[in-house]
Design a protein around this motif. Structure first.
Motif, short mmCIF file in Angstrom:
data_model
loop_
_atom_site.label_atom_id
_atom_site.label_comp_id
_atom_site.label_asym_id
_atom_site.label_seq_id
_atom_site.Cartn_x
_atom_site.Cartn_y
_atom_site.Cartn_z
N ASP A 138 28.18 39.16 37.67
CA ASP A 138 27.32 39.74 38.70
C ASP A 138 25.90 39.62 38.18
O ASP A 138 25.45 40.41 37.35
N ILE A 139 25.21 38.57 38.61
CA ILE A 139 23.91 38.21 38.04
C ILE A 139 22.84 38.26 39.13
O ILE A 139 22.89 37.48 40.10
N LEU A 158 24.35 36.44 42.28
CA LEU A 158 25.53 35.62 42.02
C LEU A 158 26.70 36.50 41.61
O LEU A 158 26.64 37.21 40.61
N VAL A 159 27.79 36.46 42.38
CA VAL A 159 28.99 37.24 42.09
C VAL A 159 30.19 36.31 42.07
O VAL A 159 30.36 35.48 42.97
N PHE A 160 31.01 36.46 41.02
CA PHE A 160 32.20 35.62 40.92
C PHE A 160 33.33 36.39 40.25
O PHE A 160 33.12 37.11 39.27
N GLN A 220 31.63 33.96 45.08
CA GLN A 220 32.02 34.76 46.23
C GLN A 220 30.80 35.10 47.10
O GLN A 220 30.86 35.03 48.32
N THR A 221 29.71 35.44 46.44
CA THR A 221 28.45 35.68 47.15
C THR A 221 27.31 35.15 46.29
O THR A 221 27.46 34.94 45.09
N GLY A 222 26.16 34.94 46.91
CA GLY A 222 24.98 34.52 46.18
C GLY A 222 24.51 33.13 46.58
O GLY A 222 25.18 32.40 47.31
#
Length: 237
Positions: free
Chosen positions: A27-28, A15-17, A63-65
Protein backbone atom coordinates in the motif's frame (compact mmCIF):
# COMPACT_ATOMS: atom_id res chain seq x y z
CA UNK A 1 13.40 31.12 -17.90
CA UNK A 2 13.25 28.08 -15.64
CA UNK A 3 13.16 24.87 -17.71
CA UNK A 4 10.06 22.69 -17.39
CA UNK A 5 10.55 19.69 -15.10
CA UNK A 6 11.16 16.37 -16.83
CA UNK A 7 8.42 13.78 -16.85
CA UNK A 8 9.25 11.07 -14.27
CA UNK A 9 10.48 7.80 -15.72
CA UNK A 10 8.15 5.99 -13.29
CA UNK A 11 5.32 7.52 -11.30
CA UNK A 12 2.99 5.51 -9.06
CA UNK A 13 0.21 6.76 -6.83
CA UNK A 14 -2.12 5.04 -4.33
CA UNK A 15 -0.72 1.64 -5.29
CA UNK A 16 -2.43 -1.32 -3.58
CA UNK A 17 -1.70 -4.97 -4.26
CA UNK A 18 -2.52 -8.33 -2.64
CA UNK A 19 -2.06 -11.84 -3.96
CA UNK A 20 -5.35 -13.80 -4.21
CA UNK A 21 -6.42 -15.05 -0.79
CA UNK A 22 -3.56 -13.25 0.96
CA UNK A 23 -3.40 -10.12 3.13
CA UNK A 24 -2.53 -6.82 1.47
CA UNK A 25 1.17 -6.86 0.58
CA UNK A 26 1.70 -3.32 -0.69
CA UNK A 27 0.00 0.00 0.00
CA UNK A 28 2.17 2.80 -1.37
CA UNK A 29 0.89 6.40 -1.54
CA UNK A 30 3.51 7.56 -4.04
CA UNK A 31 6.72 6.51 -5.77
CA UNK A 32 8.79 8.46 -8.31
CA UNK A 33 11.83 7.51 -10.35
CA UNK A 34 13.07 10.61 -12.14
CA UNK A 35 14.32 10.65 -15.73
CA UNK A 36 17.95 9.53 -15.78
CA UNK A 37 17.95 8.70 -12.07
CA UNK A 38 19.55 5.53 -10.66
CA UNK A 39 17.79 4.26 -7.52
CA UNK A 40 18.67 1.39 -5.20
CA UNK A 41 15.61 -0.22 -3.56
CA UNK A 42 16.23 -2.16 -0.36
CA UNK A 43 14.11 -4.28 1.97
CA UNK A 44 14.14 -7.70 3.65
CA UNK A 45 13.26 -10.92 1.84
CA UNK A 46 9.52 -11.38 1.48
CA UNK A 47 8.75 -7.69 1.95
CA UNK A 48 7.36 -7.26 -1.57
CA UNK A 49 10.31 -5.78 -3.49
CA UNK A 50 9.99 -8.12 -6.47
CA UNK A 51 6.22 -7.64 -6.48
CA UNK A 52 6.69 -3.87 -6.54
CA UNK A 53 9.08 -4.15 -9.48
CA UNK A 54 6.55 -6.31 -11.33
CA UNK A 55 3.86 -3.69 -10.74
CA UNK A 56 6.02 -0.73 -11.74
CA UNK A 57 7.13 -2.57 -14.87
CA UNK A 58 3.60 -3.44 -15.92
CA UNK A 59 4.13 -7.18 -15.48
CA UNK A 60 1.58 -7.27 -12.64
CA UNK A 61 -1.60 -5.21 -12.27
CA UNK A 62 -2.50 -3.48 -8.99
CA UNK A 63 -5.92 -3.77 -7.37
CA UNK A 64 -6.06 0.04 -7.25
CA UNK A 65 -3.75 2.90 -8.15
CA UNK A 66 -2.06 4.50 -11.11
CA UNK A 67 1.31 3.64 -12.68
CA UNK A 68 2.84 5.73 -15.45
CA UNK A 69 6.05 5.02 -17.38
CA UNK A 70 7.58 8.04 -19.12
CA UNK A 71 4.21 9.81 -18.91
CA UNK A 72 2.13 6.91 -20.30
CA UNK A 73 -0.48 5.60 -17.88
CA UNK A 74 -0.05 1.81 -17.95
CA UNK A 75 -3.19 1.27 -15.90
CA UNK A 76 -5.23 2.87 -18.71
CA UNK A 77 -3.90 0.46 -21.35
CA UNK A 78 -5.24 -2.93 -22.31
CA UNK A 79 -3.04 -5.97 -21.86
CA UNK A 80 -1.77 -5.98 -25.46
CA UNK A 81 -0.96 -2.28 -25.55
CA UNK A 82 0.72 -2.54 -22.15
CA UNK A 83 2.92 -5.41 -23.37
CA UNK A 84 3.90 -3.46 -26.52
CA UNK A 85 4.77 -0.33 -24.54
CA UNK A 86 6.83 -2.34 -22.06
CA UNK A 87 8.68 -4.06 -24.91
CA UNK A 88 9.53 -0.74 -26.54
CA UNK A 89 10.68 1.17 -23.45
CA UNK A 90 11.56 -1.18 -20.61
CA UNK A 91 14.48 -3.50 -19.97
CA UNK A 92 13.78 -6.02 -17.19
CA UNK A 93 16.36 -8.26 -15.52
CA UNK A 94 14.26 -10.86 -13.74
CA UNK A 95 15.42 -12.57 -10.56
CA UNK A 96 14.88 -15.98 -12.19
CA UNK A 97 16.33 -14.74 -15.52
CA UNK A 98 13.30 -15.80 -17.68
CA UNK A 99 15.56 -16.93 -20.52
CA UNK A 100 14.11 -19.07 -23.32
CA UNK A 101 15.62 -22.53 -22.59
CA UNK A 102 15.52 -23.91 -26.14
CA UNK A 103 17.29 -20.87 -27.66
CA UNK A 104 21.01 -20.19 -27.79
CA UNK A 105 22.76 -17.36 -25.99
CA UNK A 106 22.82 -14.95 -28.94
CA UNK A 107 19.19 -15.70 -29.82
CA UNK A 108 18.13 -14.89 -26.26
CA UNK A 109 20.00 -11.58 -26.22
CA UNK A 110 18.57 -10.40 -29.55
CA UNK A 111 14.95 -11.16 -28.62
CA UNK A 112 13.99 -7.55 -27.71
CA UNK A 113 14.90 -6.37 -31.22
CA UNK A 114 12.81 -9.14 -32.77
CA UNK A 115 9.70 -8.16 -30.83
CA UNK A 116 10.14 -4.36 -30.78
CA UNK A 117 10.91 -2.29 -33.86
CA UNK A 118 11.56 0.67 -31.56
CA UNK A 119 14.28 -1.22 -29.69
CA UNK A 120 15.86 -2.40 -32.96
CA UNK A 121 15.87 1.15 -34.35
CA UNK A 122 17.83 2.45 -31.34
CA UNK A 123 20.74 0.06 -31.91
CA UNK A 124 23.78 1.94 -33.28
CA UNK A 125 24.24 1.17 -36.97
CA UNK A 126 21.22 -1.13 -36.88
CA UNK A 127 23.44 -4.18 -36.41
CA UNK A 128 21.57 -6.18 -33.78
CA UNK A 129 24.01 -9.10 -33.69
CA UNK A 130 27.05 -6.83 -33.32
CA UNK A 131 25.41 -4.98 -30.45
CA UNK A 132 24.46 -8.25 -28.74
CA UNK A 133 28.05 -9.46 -29.07
CA UNK A 134 29.36 -6.16 -27.66
CA UNK A 135 27.17 -6.48 -24.58
CA UNK A 136 28.06 -10.14 -24.07
CA UNK A 137 31.78 -9.38 -24.36
CA UNK A 138 31.49 -6.53 -21.88
CA UNK A 139 29.92 -9.00 -19.44
CA UNK A 140 32.66 -11.59 -19.91
CA UNK A 141 30.83 -13.79 -22.41
CA UNK A 142 32.68 -12.82 -25.57
CA UNK A 143 33.68 -16.37 -26.57
CA UNK A 144 32.01 -17.14 -29.92
CA UNK A 145 31.73 -20.80 -28.89
CA UNK A 146 29.17 -19.75 -26.26
CA UNK A 147 26.87 -17.91 -28.67
CA UNK A 148 24.99 -20.92 -30.04
CA UNK A 149 24.93 -22.96 -26.84
CA UNK A 150 21.52 -23.45 -25.18
CA UNK A 151 21.33 -21.25 -22.11
CA UNK A 152 20.52 -24.34 -20.02
CA UNK A 153 24.15 -25.45 -20.49
CA UNK A 154 25.48 -22.28 -18.83
CA UNK A 155 26.22 -21.73 -15.16
CA UNK A 156 23.80 -19.64 -13.09
CA UNK A 157 26.20 -16.70 -13.18
CA UNK A 158 26.51 -16.93 -16.97
CA UNK A 159 22.73 -17.10 -17.36
CA UNK A 160 22.38 -14.00 -15.21
CA UNK A 161 24.78 -12.10 -17.48
CA UNK A 162 22.88 -13.24 -20.59
CA UNK A 163 19.69 -11.90 -19.02
CA UNK A 164 21.43 -8.58 -18.34
CA UNK A 165 22.68 -8.30 -21.92
CA UNK A 166 19.15 -8.99 -23.21
CA UNK A 167 17.67 -6.27 -20.98
CA UNK A 168 20.25 -3.71 -22.15
CA UNK A 169 19.82 -4.42 -25.88
CA UNK A 170 18.13 -1.61 -27.78
CA UNK A 171 18.73 1.19 -25.26
CA UNK A 172 15.58 0.90 -23.11
CA UNK A 173 14.28 4.12 -21.53
CA UNK A 174 13.93 2.43 -18.13
CA UNK A 175 15.86 -0.51 -16.72
CA UNK A 176 14.46 -2.56 -13.83
CA UNK A 177 16.85 -5.04 -12.21
CA UNK A 178 15.71 -7.59 -9.63
CA UNK A 179 18.73 -9.03 -7.76
CA UNK A 180 20.86 -8.97 -10.94
CA UNK A 181 24.17 -9.69 -9.18
CA UNK A 182 23.10 -12.53 -6.86
CA UNK A 183 24.78 -15.29 -8.92
CA UNK A 184 27.95 -13.36 -9.76
CA UNK A 185 31.29 -13.51 -8.00
CA UNK A 186 32.89 -10.28 -6.79
CA UNK A 187 34.96 -9.67 -9.95
CA UNK A 188 32.04 -10.32 -12.31
CA UNK A 189 29.77 -8.20 -10.09
CA UNK A 190 32.09 -5.23 -10.47
CA UNK A 191 32.29 -5.61 -14.26
CA UNK A 192 28.53 -5.98 -14.49
CA UNK A 193 27.80 -2.86 -12.43
CA UNK A 194 30.36 -0.84 -14.38
CA UNK A 195 28.68 -1.83 -17.64
CA UNK A 196 25.20 -1.20 -16.25
CA UNK A 197 26.05 2.29 -15.04
CA UNK A 198 27.92 3.14 -18.24
CA UNK A 199 25.04 2.03 -20.46
CA UNK A 200 22.50 3.93 -18.37
CA UNK A 201 24.57 7.12 -18.55
CA UNK A 202 25.13 6.75 -22.31
CA UNK A 203 21.39 6.66 -23.02
CA UNK A 204 20.17 8.76 -20.07
CA UNK A 205 18.22 5.68 -18.95
CA UNK A 206 16.60 5.47 -15.54
CA UNK A 207 17.52 2.49 -13.36
CA UNK A 208 15.59 0.86 -10.51
CA UNK A 209 17.81 -1.76 -8.88
CA UNK A 210 17.05 -4.26 -6.12
CA UNK A 211 19.76 -6.16 -4.27
CA UNK A 212 20.41 -7.69 -0.86
CA UNK A 213 23.95 -6.31 -1.05
CA UNK A 214 23.39 -2.97 0.70
CA UNK A 215 27.05 -2.04 0.16
CA UNK A 216 26.15 -1.38 -3.49
CA UNK A 217 23.85 1.47 -2.48
CA UNK A 218 26.70 3.99 -2.52
CA UNK A 219 26.93 3.65 -6.32
CA UNK A 220 23.41 5.02 -6.83
CA UNK A 221 21.85 8.48 -6.83
CA UNK A 222 19.37 7.52 -4.13
CA UNK A 223 18.67 4.62 -1.77
CA UNK A 224 15.00 3.93 -1.02
CA UNK A 225 13.67 1.64 1.68
CA UNK A 226 10.48 -0.24 0.87
CA UNK A 227 9.37 0.25 4.47
CA UNK A 228 9.51 4.03 3.98
CA UNK A 229 7.34 3.83 0.87
CA UNK A 230 4.48 2.07 2.64
CA UNK A 231 1.49 3.94 3.95
CA UNK A 232 2.21 4.73 7.62
CA UNK A 233 -0.80 2.84 8.96
CA UNK A 234 0.05 -0.33 7.01
CA UNK A 235 1.23 -3.31 9.01
CA UNK A 236 4.61 -4.67 8.01
CA UNK A 237 4.30 -7.60 5.60
Amino acid sequence: MTPAPLTPAIYARDLVFAWPGKPRLLDIPEFRLEAGERVFLRGPSGSGKSTLLGLLGGVLTPQTGRIALAGTDLTALGAGARDRFRGDHLGFIFQMFNLIPYLGVLENVTLPARFSAARAARIPGGDVVAEARRLLAALGLGDRDIESRPVTELSMGQQQRVAAARALLGRPTILIADEPTSALDSDARGDFLELLMRECRAQSASLLFVSHDVALGSLFDRVVSLADLRRPTEATA
